[in-house]
Write a protein that holds these residues in place. Structure first.
Motif, PDB file in Angstrom:
ATOM      1  N   PRO A   4       0.843  -1.200   0.000  1.00 57.36           N
ATOM      2  CA  PRO A   4       0.000   0.000   0.000  1.00 57.36           C
ATOM      3  C   PRO A   4       0.876   1.248   0.000  1.00 57.36           C
ATOM      4  O   PRO A   4       2.095   1.176   0.171  1.00 57.36           O
ATOM      5  N   SER A   5       0.260   2.423  -0.162  1.00 56.95           N
ATOM      6  CA  SER A   5       1.019   3.666  -0.226  1.00 56.95           C
ATOM      7  C   SER A   5       0.232   4.787   0.437  1.00 56.95           C
ATOM      8  O   SER A   5      -0.938   4.633   0.792  1.00 56.95           O
ATOM      9  N   ASN A   6       0.908   5.930   0.597  1.00 56.37           N
ATOM     10  CA  ASN A   6       0.282   7.162   1.108  1.00 56.37           C
ATOM     11  C   ASN A   6      -0.446   6.942   2.434  1.00 56.37           C
ATOM     12  O   ASN A   6      -1.536   7.483   2.655  1.00 56.37           O
ATOM     13  N   THR A  20      -5.808   6.865   6.745  1.00 58.44           N
ATOM     14  CA  THR A  20      -6.139   6.556   5.355  1.00 58.44           C
ATOM     15  C   THR A  20      -4.916   5.983   4.654  1.00 58.44           C
ATOM     16  O   THR A  20      -3.775   6.221   5.054  1.00 58.44           O
ATOM     17  N   TRP A  21      -5.172   5.248   3.582  1.00 53.20           N
ATOM     18  CA  TRP A  21      -4.094   4.665   2.791  1.00 53.20           C
ATOM     19  C   TRP A  21      -4.604   4.433   1.381  1.00 53.20           C
ATOM     20  O   TRP A  21      -5.822   4.398   1.128  1.00 53.20           O
ATOM     21  N   ASP A  22      -3.684   4.281   0.441  1.00 54.27           N
ATOM     22  CA  ASP A  22      -4.025   3.946  -0.938  1.00 54.27           C
ATOM     23  C   ASP A  22      -3.645   2.497  -1.212  1.00 54.27           C
ATOM     24  O   ASP A  22      -2.630   1.999  -0.698  1.00 54.27           O
ATOM     25  N   LEU A  23      -4.455   1.851  -2.023  1.00 59.48           N
ATOM     26  CA  LEU A  23      -4.205   0.464  -2.394  1.00 59.48           C
ATOM     27  C   LEU A  23      -3.392   0.398  -3.678  1.00 59.48           C
ATOM     28  O   LEU A  23      -3.458   1.309  -4.508  1.00 59.48           O
ATOM     29  N   SER A  25      -2.294  -0.788  -7.498  1.00 57.04           N
ATOM     30  CA  SER A  25      -3.136  -0.845  -8.697  1.00 57.04           C
ATOM     31  C   SER A  25      -3.731  -2.230  -8.941  1.00 57.04           C
ATOM     32  O   SER A  25      -4.861  -2.348  -9.414  1.00 57.04           O
ATOM     33  N   LYS A  57     -10.202   1.721   2.625  1.00 55.69           N
ATOM     34  CA  LYS A  57      -9.035   2.614   2.575  1.00 55.69           C
ATOM     35  C   LYS A  57      -9.048   3.647   3.701  1.00 55.69           C
ATOM     36  O   LYS A  57      -8.344   4.642   3.632  1.00 55.69           O
ATOM     37  N   LYS A  58      -9.844   3.389   4.750  1.00 59.69           N
ATOM     38  CA  LYS A  58      -9.921   4.363   5.836  1.00 59.69           C
ATOM     39  C   LYS A  58     -10.322   3.681   7.126  1.00 59.69           C
ATOM     40  O   LYS A  58     -11.139   2.762   7.123  1.00 59.69           O
TER      41      LYS A  58
END
Length: 228
Positions: A4-6, A20-23, A25, A57-58
């Motif tokens: 994951p990122s961010n 929060t996080w980004d998954l 692609s 994502k949260k």
């Protein structure tokens, strides 16, 4: 790559903190996302150790000094995230750290004439990482008395400068309650504070001139994810 990122966290209000996080692609290859939240101190305290499916994502966590599974105010909190695929393989771990500054607002003392000490300070400061060199800062507006301007103070924590030497940024319009700060050092921890300036009013002109500044909460942000 399943990492994951961010990963970031911010104080939403006096009762809630959001993570929060980004998954990645290739989200369909993910089986679970694992989020761990730990309070750092002499004895570290695990607040949350949650797992989610590949649509989440949260995570919202309650801020409550009496809740053993909640965020306690004025503590440094460590967040980590990783993913696993459907074969049980784990991704790399990303981390984020935040000092949850929830200091009690200053008391207001009423005198025969208004004094500058009654001016409010910006509250609920939250900082979100945009990329490795850019952050966005948010705060709640002050409606009364009118604000001449807001000022965002920021500095690389490792430099350990006094606050009067921190870099400054002021939005062009006094009603703006967000600022984007770029040109930061990647992979560095930054201290951020927002202050508000007020014009000296008619009752104060005998004792003050120009503007009077009220400083808000101090927040921290790591501007780059840490990969292991």
């Amino acid at each position: 790559q399943l990492t994951p990122s961010n990963l970031t966290a911010y104080v939403v209000n006096s009762h809630t903190l959001s993570v929060t996080w980004d998954l990645p692609s290739n989200v369909n290859a993910i089986n679970k996302i694992y989020i761990t939240v730990i309070e750092l101190g002499r004895t570290n305290r695990t607040i949350q150790a949650q797992e989610f499916d590949n649509t989440i994502k949260k995570l919202d966590i309650q801020i409550d000094s009496n809740d053993p599974f909640g965020i306690h105010p004025n503590r440094t909190i460590h967040f980590s995230a990783r993913c696993s695929d459907r074969n049980g393989q784990n991704s790399s771990i990303i981390e984020y750290q935040l000092y949850v500054n929830m200091l009690t607002p200053p008391k207001t003392y009423y005198a025969q004439v208004p004094r500058s000490s009654t001016h409010p300070s910006p509250r609920d400061i939250r900082v979100v990482r945009i990329n490795d060199t850019t952050i966005q800062v948010f705060w709640l507006p002050i409606y009364h008395p009118p604000v001449e301007r807001y000022i965002v103070h920021y500095n690389d924590k490792a430099e350990n400068k006094p606050e009067n030497q921190w870099a400054l940024y002021s939005p062009s319009h006094p009603s703006t309650t967000t600022a984007t700060i770029s040109g930061l050092k990647p992979d560095a921890m930054y201290n951020v504070r927002v202050s508000a300036e007020f014009s000296a009013n008619i009752y104060e002109r005998y004792n003050s001139s120009g503007t009077e500044r009220r400083e808000g909460d101090l927040s921290e942000i790591h501007v780059a994810d840490i990969y292991h």
